[in-house]
Design a protein around this motif. Structure first.
Motif, PDB file in Angstrom:
ATOM      1  N   ILE A 286       0.863  -1.189   0.000  1.00  0.00           N
ATOM      2  CA  ILE A 286       0.000   0.000   0.000  1.00  0.00           C
ATOM      3  C   ILE A 286       0.897   1.236   0.000  1.00  0.00           C
ATOM      4  N   PRO A 287       0.840   2.063  -1.049  1.00  0.00           N
ATOM      5  CA  PRO A 287       1.671   3.273  -1.073  1.00  0.00           C
ATOM      6  C   PRO A 287       1.151   4.303  -0.073  1.00  0.00           C
ATOM      7  N   VAL A 288       2.068   4.999   0.584  1.00  0.00           N
ATOM      8  CA  VAL A 288       1.688   6.047   1.528  1.00  0.00           C
ATOM      9  C   VAL A 288       2.468   7.323   1.216  1.00  0.00           C
ATOM     10  N   ASN A 289       1.774   8.422   1.306  1.00  0.00           N
ATOM     11  CA  ASN A 289       2.369   9.731   1.048  1.00  0.00           C
ATOM     12  C   ASN A 289       2.305  10.542   2.339  1.00  0.00           C
ATOM     13  N   ILE A 290       3.425  10.595   3.061  1.00  0.00           N
ATOM     14  CA  ILE A 290       3.443  11.262   4.362  1.00  0.00           C
ATOM     15  C   ILE A 290       4.578  12.275   4.434  1.00  0.00           C
ATOM     16  N   ARG A 291       4.413  13.237   5.341  1.00  0.00           N
ATOM     17  CA  ARG A 291       5.507  14.115   5.745  1.00  0.00           C
ATOM     18  C   ARG A 291       5.938  13.614   7.119  1.00  0.00           C
ATOM     19  N   LEU A 292       7.240  13.327   7.291  1.00  0.00           N
ATOM     20  CA  LEU A 292       7.718  12.697   8.515  1.00  0.00           C
ATOM     21  C   LEU A 292       8.359  13.709   9.448  1.00  0.00           C
ATOM     22  N   LEU A 293       7.867  13.717  10.699  1.00  0.00           N
ATOM     23  CA  LEU A 293       8.476  14.483  11.785  1.00  0.00           C
ATOM     24  C   LEU A 293       8.804  13.508  12.907  1.00  0.00           C
ATOM     25  N   CYS A 294       9.980  13.639  13.493  1.00  0.00           N
ATOM     26  CA  CYS A 294      10.367  12.782  14.616  1.00  0.00           C
ATOM     27  C   CYS A 294      10.862  13.650  15.761  1.00  0.00           C
ATOM     28  N   ALA A 295      10.814  13.101  16.964  1.00  0.00           N
ATOM     29  CA  ALA A 295      11.310  13.826  18.137  1.00  0.00           C
ATOM     30  C   ALA A 295      11.952  12.851  19.104  1.00  0.00           C
ATOM     31  N   THR A 296      12.937  13.343  19.840  1.00  0.00           N
ATOM     32  CA  THR A 296      13.579  12.519  20.863  1.00  0.00           C
ATOM     33  C   THR A 296      14.300  13.405  21.863  1.00  0.00           C
ATOM     34  N   ASN A 297      14.444  12.894  23.089  1.00  0.00           N
ATOM     35  CA  ASN A 297      15.255  13.571  24.100  1.00  0.00           C
ATOM     36  C   ASN A 297      16.599  12.874  24.273  1.00  0.00           C
ATOM     37  N   ARG A 298      16.872  11.897  23.408  1.00  0.00           N
ATOM     38  CA  ARG A 298      18.105  11.111  23.510  1.00  0.00           C
ATOM     39  C   ARG A 298      19.136  11.598  22.487  1.00  0.00           C
ATOM     40  N   ASN A 299      20.391  11.258  22.738  1.00  0.00           N
ATOM     41  CA  ASN A 299      21.486  11.627  21.853  1.00  0.00           C
ATOM     42  C   ASN A 299      21.657  10.521  20.814  1.00  0.00           C
ATOM     43  N   LEU A 300      21.030  10.704  19.643  1.00  0.00           N
ATOM     44  CA  LEU A 300      21.040   9.652  18.642  1.00  0.00           C
ATOM     45  C   LEU A 300      22.431   9.368  18.063  1.00  0.00           C
ATOM     46  N   PRO A 301      23.254  10.401  17.776  1.00  0.00           N
ATOM     47  CA  PRO A 301      24.614  10.094  17.301  1.00  0.00           C
ATOM     48  C   PRO A 301      25.408   9.244  18.298  1.00  0.00           C
ATOM     49  N   GLU A 302      25.224   9.518  19.580  1.00  0.00           N
ATOM     50  CA  GLU A 302      25.900   8.723  20.602  1.00  0.00           C
ATOM     51  C   GLU A 302      25.371   7.295  20.597  1.00  0.00           C
ATOM     52  N   MET A 303      24.052   7.139  20.386  1.00  0.00           N
ATOM     53  CA  MET A 303      23.463   5.808  20.308  1.00  0.00           C
ATOM     54  C   MET A 303      23.978   5.056  19.079  1.00  0.00           C
ATOM     55  N   VAL A 304      24.181   5.780  17.967  1.00  0.00           N
ATOM     56  CA  VAL A 304      24.742   5.163  16.759  1.00  0.00           C
ATOM     57  C   VAL A 304      26.144   4.632  17.060  1.00  0.00           C
ATOM     58  N   ALA A 305      26.951   5.445  17.765  1.00  0.00           N
ATOM     59  CA  ALA A 305      28.321   5.040  18.106  1.00  0.00           C
ATOM     60  C   ALA A 305      28.334   3.798  18.987  1.00  0.00           C
ATOM     61  N   LYS A 306      27.298   3.640  19.806  1.00  0.00           N
ATOM     62  CA  LYS A 306      27.220   2.482  20.699  1.00  0.00           C
ATOM     63  C   LYS A 306      26.528   1.289  20.043  1.00  0.00           C
ATOM     64  N   GLY A 307      26.076   1.458  18.804  1.00  0.00           N
ATOM     65  CA  GLY A 307      25.385   0.369  18.124  1.00  0.00           C
ATOM     66  C   GLY A 307      23.954   0.191  18.565  1.00  0.00           C
ATOM     67  N   GLU A 308      23.352   1.249  19.130  1.00  0.00           N
ATOM     68  CA  GLU A 308      21.979   1.160  19.638  1.00  0.00           C
ATOM     69  C   GLU A 308      20.959   1.764  18.670  1.00  0.00           C
ATOM     70  N   PHE A 309      21.440   2.514  17.671  1.00  0.00           N
ATOM     71  CA  PHE A 309      20.532   3.145  16.711  1.00  0.00           C
ATOM     72  C   PHE A 309      21.179   3.060  15.336  1.00  0.00           C
ATOM     73  N   ARG A 310      20.368   2.713  14.345  1.00  0.00           N
ATOM     74  CA  ARG A 310      20.884   2.546  12.989  1.00  0.00           C
ATOM     75  C   ARG A 310      21.297   3.894  12.390  1.00  0.00           C
ATOM     76  N   GLU A 311      22.496   3.935  11.851  1.00  0.00           N
ATOM     77  CA  GLU A 311      22.990   5.178  11.261  1.00  0.00           C
ATOM     78  C   GLU A 311      22.176   5.560  10.023  1.00  0.00           C
ATOM     79  N   ASP A 312      21.787   4.553   9.198  1.00  0.00           N
ATOM     80  CA  ASP A 312      21.011   4.854   7.996  1.00  0.00           C
ATOM     81  C   ASP A 312      19.619   5.376   8.337  1.00  0.00           C
TER      82      ASP A 312
END
Length: 452
Positions: A284-310
């Motif tokens: 099913i094709p979807v046409n959305i505008r994506l907004l995300c939010a977080t209080n965490r340090n995502l680059p730091e999580m990427v360095a720890k292997g906890e969040f996908r860099e892509d």
């Protein structure tokens, strides 16, 4: 079972009598008009569900133009009212023309009772369907209004918020993916709603998903939906959040809480803009505008292997950092007044204000909970206050360990006193000793003792 009401317009009284006897078995109300002149009043007062209209009324005139005229008048006043025409064999071509002008159907005189009843009941069902469609459209409009309700926003007057506001006004009209970061309570969801309000998608829904509240077992069914029979409790087909946001905005709050295994599924959906409901292989094709939010340090999580860099690159075309309230204290008086007026209206205490001492107390507090904590503090103060002016002692703040006075030893106090005095006098021992009321030798011994 008798349902609805019907208006019958025919100048032949024998026809009217026969129709009353027949149709009273099928309609709750049967209204007869021997002349079309009473149509306006009947439409206004009776609100019929179906109209049965003869095409000729004047003696000696069989052109059918009268029927076409009154059909137009009915449609002008009640566009959704189904109109069935009564016609003779010679008028069939005319009746077909009338269908193009909005008539629902026609019945040829002399009529067959079963066919007439079936035609009129079909017209009644059409009326009910139109009512339901109208209701659903109105309900959808209310839903969109509720989902996209304009959330009042107080920007403040600080330079950092002025810069943030100008940035948001610039990027809102694009379809760029935006990552909103910042501490809890800084207003990330409010900013997301403001971006949606200023976007070209503001006539569609903004769908918010709390990623921290979705368990791994419910992730796909909540986000992508499911089909009937996909699992035990799947009684009907159900659209997921992606489909609900189609054409609008999808806001993924607390994206940093998404587990690593589920991040791959999220990335795949965002890259392909295709989703598959649980239990179905149909994309099913979807046409959305994506907004995300977080209080965490995502680059730091990427360095720890906890969040996908892509995935981080996918959601982070533009990043907005929400500043903590303690870094824009000059906005606190405006924000406090904003919330004060909001809750004064809510609790019917209009006219309530803050004293100067209360404002200073608010500005001197650290606000670890940021704007959300300020908001709750003002709401509590309004509820508990009986006066027109809120005083400082009515502002109840949370006591925190980092704000409590620290108890230190006499030796530590003496050490800090000497250090500060030495700094003031550029390490001049004589001047420092004079200020502290001691001798130069004693001061020297203290310095040696504390190993400065």
């Amino acid at each position: 079972m008798k349902k609805g009401s019907i208006l019958i317009v025919d100048d032949n009284r024998n026809v009217l009598t026969a129709l009353r006897l027949l149709l009273s078995n099928y309609f709750e109300t049967v209204t007869l008009l021997p002349s079309p002149n009473g149509i306006y009043d009947a439409l206004r007062d009776l609100k019929p569900d179906v109209a049965l209209l003869d095409m000729n009324f004047s003696a000696g005139i069989n052109s059918g133009n009268e029927g076409l005229y009154w059909l137009s008048e009915i449609k002008k006043h009640e566009p959704d009212l189904p109109v069935v025409l009564f016609t003779a064999y010679a008028d069939i071509d005319l009746a077909v023309s009338a269908l193009k002008r909005g008539a629902t159907d026609f019945v040829v005189k002399p009529w067959d009772n079963s066919k007439l009843v079936a035609t009129l009941q079909s017209a009644y069902n059409l009326r009910e369907s139109r009512k339901e469609v109208k209701f659903l459209r109105e309900k959808q409009s209310v839903l969109h209004s509720e989902l996209n309700r304009e959330t009042a926003i107080c920007w403040g007057q600080s330079a950092i918020m002025d810069s943030l506001r100008r940035m948001i006004e610039k990027i809102a009209s694009t379809d760029a993916n935006i990552l909103i970061t910042g501490e809890n309570g800084t207003g990330k969801e409010v900013i997301a709603r403001e971006i949606h309000r200023l976007s070209s998608r503001n006539n569609e829904a903004l769908i918010t998903v709390d990623m921290g509240a979705i368990t791994e077992t419910l992730f796909e069914s909540e986000l992508f939906g499911y089909v009937k029979g996909a699992f035990t409790d799947a009684k009907t087909d159900r659209a997921g959040k992606f489909e609900a946001a189609n054409g609008g905005t999808l806001f993924l709050d607390e994206i940093g809480n998404l587990s690593y295994p589920l991040q791959a599924k999220m990335l795949n959906a965002l890259q392909s803009r295709l989703i598959r409901r649980v239990g179905s292989n149909t994309p099913i094709p979807v046409n959305i505008r994506l907004l995300c939010a977080t209080n965490r340090n995502l680059p730091e999580m990427v360095a720890k292997g906890e969040f996908r860099e892509d995935l981080l690159y996918r959601i982070n075309t533009i990043q907005i950092e929400m500043p903590p309230l303690r870094e824009r204290r000059e906005d606190i008086p405006l924000l406090a007044d904003f919330f004060l007026r909001k809750y004064a209206g809510k609790y019917k205490k209009n006219g309530i204000t803050l004293s100067a001492e209360a404002v200073r107390k608010l500005q001197n507090y650290s606000w670890h909970g940021n704007i959300r904590e300020l908001q709750h503090t003002l709401e509590k103060a309004v509820i508990l206050s009986d006066s027109a002016v809120l005083q400082a002692d009515e502002i109840l703040l949370n006591k925190r360990s980092d704000e409590m006075p620290k108890i230190i030893t006499l030796e530590e106090a003496e050490k800090q006193l000497i250090i500060k005095s030495l700094k003031r006098h550029n390490n001049n021992l004589t001047a420092t000793a004079d200020e502290l009321g001691t001798t130069r030798q004693t001061l020297y011994n203290k310095i040696k003792k504390y190993n400065f």
